[in-house]
Design a protein around this motif. Structure first.
Motif, PDB file in Angstrom:
ATOM      1  N   GLU A 186      10.327  -8.568  11.595  1.00 16.21           N
ATOM      2  CA  GLU A 186      10.311  -9.318  10.340  1.00 16.21           C
ATOM      3  C   GLU A 186      11.188  -8.844   9.361  1.00 16.21           C
ATOM      4  O   GLU A 186      11.986  -9.115   8.754  1.00 16.21           O
ATOM      5  N   LEU A 187      10.701  -7.520   9.664  1.00 18.11           N
ATOM      6  CA  LEU A 187      11.617  -6.715   8.592  1.00 18.11           C
ATOM      7  C   LEU A 187      13.168  -6.423   8.882  1.00 18.11           C
ATOM      8  O   LEU A 187      13.800  -6.431   7.511  1.00 18.11           O
ATOM      9  N   ALA A 188      13.818  -6.107   9.864  1.00 18.25           N
ATOM     10  CA  ALA A 188      14.363  -6.888  10.559  1.00 18.25           C
ATOM     11  C   ALA A 188      15.518  -8.069  10.028  1.00 18.25           C
ATOM     12  O   ALA A 188      16.468  -8.201   9.452  1.00 18.25           O
ATOM     13  N   PHE A 189      14.520  -8.811  10.132  1.00 17.99           N
ATOM     14  CA  PHE A 189      14.430 -10.366   9.428  1.00 17.99           C
ATOM     15  C   PHE A 189      15.094 -10.334   7.799  1.00 17.99           C
ATOM     16  O   PHE A 189      16.408 -11.640   7.355  1.00 17.99           O
ATOM     17  N   VAL A 190      14.387  -9.674   7.258  1.00 22.14           N
ATOM     18  CA  VAL A 190      14.193  -9.288   5.468  1.00 22.14           C
ATOM     19  C   VAL A 190      15.761  -8.397   5.205  1.00 22.14           C
ATOM     20  O   VAL A 190      15.724  -8.035   3.985  1.00 22.14           O
TER      21      VAL A 190
ATOM     22  N   PHE B 133       0.716  -1.483  -0.088  1.00 18.42           N
ATOM     23  CA  PHE B 133       0.287  -0.102   0.567  1.00 18.42           C
ATOM     24  C   PHE B 133       0.495   1.280  -0.289  1.00 18.42           C
ATOM     25  O   PHE B 133       1.494   1.490   1.411  1.00 18.42           O
ATOM     26  N   PRO B 134       0.715   1.822  -1.013  1.00 17.22           N
ATOM     27  CA  PRO B 134       1.330   3.033  -1.291  1.00 17.22           C
ATOM     28  C   PRO B 134       1.967   4.072  -0.713  1.00 17.22           C
ATOM     29  O   PRO B 134       2.060   5.604   0.108  1.00 17.22           O
ATOM     30  N   TRP B 135       0.507   3.879   0.205  1.00 17.83           N
ATOM     31  CA  TRP B 135       0.095   5.442   1.461  1.00 17.83           C
ATOM     32  C   TRP B 135       0.223   5.044   2.884  1.00 17.83           C
ATOM     33  O   TRP B 135       0.420   5.580   3.724  1.00 17.83           O
ATOM     34  N   LYS B 136       1.312   3.818   2.836  1.00 19.27           N
ATOM     35  CA  LYS B 136       1.596   3.462   4.419  1.00 19.27           C
ATOM     36  C   LYS B 136       3.138   3.092   4.045  1.00 19.27           C
ATOM     37  O   LYS B 136       3.512   2.251   2.907  1.00 19.27           O
ATOM     38  N   LYS B 137       3.191   3.113   5.175  1.00 19.68           N
ATOM     39  CA  LYS B 137       4.863   3.563   5.864  1.00 19.68           C
ATOM     40  C   LYS B 137       5.103   1.615   5.508  1.00 19.68           C
ATOM     41  O   LYS B 137       4.816   1.224   5.578  1.00 19.68           O
ATOM     42  N   VAL B 138       6.653   1.477   5.710  1.00 16.78           N
ATOM     43  CA  VAL B 138       6.690   0.287   4.953  1.00 16.78           C
ATOM     44  C   VAL B 138       6.499  -0.536   5.897  1.00 16.78           C
ATOM     45  O   VAL B 138       5.952  -1.098   6.249  1.00 16.78           O
ATOM     46  N   VAL B 139       6.870  -0.467   7.565  1.00 13.27           N
ATOM     47  CA  VAL B 139       6.389  -0.796   8.841  1.00 13.27           C
ATOM     48  C   VAL B 139       4.644  -1.475   8.808  1.00 13.27           C
ATOM     49  O   VAL B 139       4.838  -2.876   9.195  1.00 13.27           O
ATOM     50  N   ASP B 140       4.026  -0.189   8.634  1.00  5.48           N
ATOM     51  CA  ASP B 140       2.665   0.072   8.437  1.00  5.48           C
ATOM     52  C   ASP B 140       2.323  -1.785   7.263  1.00  5.48           C
ATOM     53  O   ASP B 140       0.989  -1.800   7.981  1.00  5.48           O
ATOM     54  N   ASN B 141       2.908  -1.644   6.229  1.00  6.92           N
ATOM     55  CA  ASN B 141       2.457  -2.506   5.512  1.00  6.92           C
ATOM     56  C   ASN B 141       2.935  -3.426   5.968  1.00  6.92           C
ATOM     57  O   ASN B 141       1.298  -4.421   5.635  1.00  6.92           O
ATOM     58  N   VAL B 142       3.758  -3.958   6.699  1.00  8.09           N
ATOM     59  CA  VAL B 142       4.005  -5.715   7.576  1.00  8.09           C
ATOM     60  C   VAL B 142       3.270  -5.840   8.229  1.00  8.09           C
ATOM     61  O   VAL B 142       2.418  -6.783   8.387  1.00  8.09           O
ATOM     62  N   ALA B 143       2.703  -4.344   9.072  1.00 14.97           N
ATOM     63  CA  ALA B 143       2.509  -4.478  10.602  1.00 14.97           C
ATOM     64  C   ALA B 143       0.313  -5.655  10.176  1.00 14.97           C
ATOM     65  O   ALA B 143      -0.208  -6.037  10.699  1.00 14.97           O
TER      66      ALA B 143
ATOM     67  N   VAL C 187       7.649  -9.958   1.205  1.00 14.30           N
ATOM     68  CA  VAL C 187       7.971 -11.365   2.218  1.00 14.30           C
ATOM     69  C   VAL C 187       7.814 -11.510   3.542  1.00 14.30           C
ATOM     70  O   VAL C 187       6.850 -12.135   3.915  1.00 14.30           O
ATOM     71  N   ALA C 188       8.152 -10.351   3.881  1.00 20.47           N
ATOM     72  CA  ALA C 188       8.250 -10.204   5.090  1.00 20.47           C
ATOM     73  C   ALA C 188       6.766  -9.562   5.953  1.00 20.47           C
ATOM     74  O   ALA C 188       6.415 -10.497   7.195  1.00 20.47           O
ATOM     75  N   ARG C 189       5.668  -9.016   4.926  1.00 18.22           N
ATOM     76  CA  ARG C 189       4.299  -8.303   5.814  1.00 18.22           C
ATOM     77  C   ARG C 189       3.457 -10.772   5.437  1.00 18.22           C
ATOM     78  O   ARG C 189       2.659 -10.481   6.710  1.00 18.22           O
ATOM     79  N   ALA C 190       4.266 -11.532   4.906  1.00 20.67           N
ATOM     80  CA  ALA C 190       3.575 -12.552   5.124  1.00 20.67           C
ATOM     81  C   ALA C 190       4.729 -13.313   6.200  1.00 20.67           C
ATOM     82  O   ALA C 190       3.591 -13.635   6.657  1.00 20.67           O
ATOM     83  N   LEU C 191       5.813 -13.537   5.715  1.00 23.97           N
ATOM     84  CA  LEU C 191       6.094 -13.977   6.769  1.00 23.97           C
ATOM     85  C   LEU C 191       6.234 -13.816   8.309  1.00 23.97           C
ATOM     86  O   LEU C 191       6.032 -14.115   9.422  1.00 23.97           O
ATOM     87  N   ALA C 192       5.034 -12.734   8.629  1.00 20.22           N
ATOM     88  CA  ALA C 192       4.917 -11.971  10.157  1.00 20.22           C
ATOM     89  C   ALA C 192       3.909 -13.112  10.746  1.00 20.22           C
ATOM     90  O   ALA C 192       3.798 -12.604  11.702  1.00 20.22           O
TER      91      ALA C 192
END
Lengths: 258, 259
Positions: A119-123, A89-99, A146-151
């Motif tokens: 999870e972001l640290a993991f990838v 989602f381009p309107w959300k920050k990377v961490v919010d996308n994963v969350a 991938v982090a979004r899915a693995l989380a």
């Protein structure tokens, strides 16, 4: 307990009036920790099969069973998706996308953000948490996906041509890095690809499909030990597997072209 | 690979050219005054306008008029924003509803609504309510139209992510549809601010008993041209500040990436 995903005599039709099913007679069993690649000509139903495995398509007959329980709707804690176009989602920050995946699955915001950061640290993207997706390269965006899915710690990771939108060099380096991460974590993966090299190099088992209607034509075991070195890619065995896949896919492709 | 962002002009250059533009406009004005090439009834002395502006700002009446105009704009826009967002959201829920009402909203968007202002005077009188309702009616259409269009045109890939990750209907609406539609919704709100501003001033000039528009109209009808210009100048500064504030408030966070 060892999980397994069982595809039982699956048939998928698009619309009630479709003369020919998109895929039919699919029987597969995928075990925990297994890395399975699916390859076949365009239109053979690879993505249809993957979407059905994730509970996103209702079978016309047969079913998908996870540890014996039928999967009738998407459940990302059982099977989580990584899409070709990242779909961040381009309107959300990377961490919010994963969350976001965790939030959708019912986690509270604080916990979801903590898990997302981990999870972001993991990838390898721990320092990009506060960026927006548009500020990252294509390869980094796919890592976020991938982090979004693995989380969600899914039992199975379903990847639909995840590196298809990347250039050759990024595709190869990111692919090697991510598959190593996934293998080391013991993650079960089903990966759709158009690339013969990817299908062989990353797989414990290759599912070859044919079109019209989509069916499994062959399963090939790749019993090469992990971690796989680049020497494997230039080995005679790799070339033999590549030639076999090429011939299995080629006749269908040619007939389609006609 | 990500494309390198296109380099835009430097802020200092933009601001320098803006100031130069104002210098040219006011310089041309002063020159026209000095040469007497334009009648003072059309273009009064710049110095007289500036003196009149300072004098007006020292009077309580102007501040009351300014407060009334600002109040009408803000309340009118507020009503339009709530109604427009709600109607746009409801209409976007079903493709049939969108299809039926899209043209109607688009028509309302381009209709010269000032033609029906006399009806607002009949319905709500010459006081504040008619100005507020007129501003609300003007601003409603772009907000509702953009909201409906934005929410109806959410890319399927985002909705697929929601489906794959088990998002509820509410989560899909709030986190995906609203997020994806945000640029269009914000654009509608920004247009709504402009429409409400123009409508209030126009309504005050056409039929009112208070407000800056009314003051400007009164001054010009009595041939107090420097005073009319001074009120207009105050109005320009006030609406510019209001628009700047609303633009800042309604800016899409992602816009910084495009700069």
């Amino acid at each position: 307990m060892t999980s397994h995903l069982n595809v039982d005599n699956l048939e998928i039709r698009y619309g009630d009036t479709a003369v020919e099913p998109a895929i039919t007679g699919i029987n597969l069993e995928i075990m925990q920790g297994e890395f399975v690649t699916v390859i076949g000509p365009s239109g053979c139903g690879k993505s249809t099969l993957l979407h059905a495995m994730g509970g996103m398509l209702a079978p016309a007959s047969g079913g998908i069973y996870l540890d014996g329980t039928e999967l009738t709707r998407p459940d990302p804690r059982q099977a989580a998706f990584v899409f070709q176009d990242y779909s961040l989602f381009p309107w959300k920050k990377v961490v919010d996308n994963v969350a976001m995946g965790l939030r959708f699955a019912g986690e509270d915001k604080k916990t979801a953000l903590e898990k997302a950061a981990a999870e972001l640290a993991f990838v390898g993207l721990g320092d990009k948490a506060d960026k927006y997706p548009g500020e990252l390269s294509g390869g980094m965006q796919q890592r976020v996906a991938v982090a979004r899915a693995l989380a969600l710690k899914p039992k199975f990771l379903l990847m639909d041509e995840p590196f298809g939108a990347l250039d050759e060099q990024t595709r190869r380096s990111l692919g090697q890095e991510l598959t190593k991460i996934l293998h080391d974590a013991g993650q079960s993966v089903v990966l759709i690809t158009h690339s013969l090299e990817e299908a062989i190099f990353w797989a414990d088992r290759i599912i070859v499909m044919k079109a019209g209607p989509g069916e499994v034509s062959k399963e090939i075991i790749v019993d090469e030990p992990w971690p796989r070195s680049l020497e494997f890619m230039t080995s005679e065995r790799f070339e033999n597997l590549r030639a076999e896949l090429f011939h299995r896919i080629q006749p269908t492709t040619v007939s389609e072209a006609k | 690979m990500r494309a390198a962002p296109a380099a835009g002009p430097r802020r200092s250059i933009v601001w320098g050219l803006r100031i130069l533009f104002l210098v040219v406009v006011f310089g041309g004005w002063a020159l026209a005054n000095a040469t007497g090439s334009i009648s003072p009834i059309i273009l009064p002395q710049l110095s007289a306008v500036l003196v009149q502006s300072v004098e007006l700002l020292g009077e309580a009446d102007v501040w009351i008029a300014l407060a009334i105009t600002a109040f009408e704009m803000i309340v009118g826009f507020g009503i339009a924003a709530v109604a427009g967002l709600l109607v746009g959201f409801v209409l976007s829920r079903k493709p049939l509803r969108s299809a039926i009402f899209e043209k109607l909203l688009a028509w309302g968007y381009i209709f010269p609504i000032s033609l029906v202002y006399p009806l607002f005077l009949i319905w709500a009188g010459v006081g504040l309510p008619s100005k507020i309702l007129f501003a609300a009616a003007s601003a409603f259409f772009p907000i509702a139209y953009n909201t409906m269009r934005g929410l109806s045109a959410v890319p399927a890939r985002y909705l697929k992510v929601g489906q794959a990750f088990g998002a509820s209907a509410q989560a899909t609406d709030w986190h995906i549809r609203a997020g994806a539609a945000r640029p269009m919704i914000l654009s509608g709100l920004r247009l709504g601010v402009s429409m409400a501003t123009v409508s209030v001033v126009l309504a005050e000039m056409l039929g009112a008993n208070a407000g800056l528009g009314f003051m400007a109209q009164q001054a010009s009808s009595q041939f107090q041209i420097p005073q009319a210009y001074a009120v207009i100048l105050i109005l320009v500064v006030m609406t510019s500040l209001l628009l700047w504030f609303m633009e800042t408030l309604l800016r899409d966070p992602n816009e910084r990436l495009k700069k």
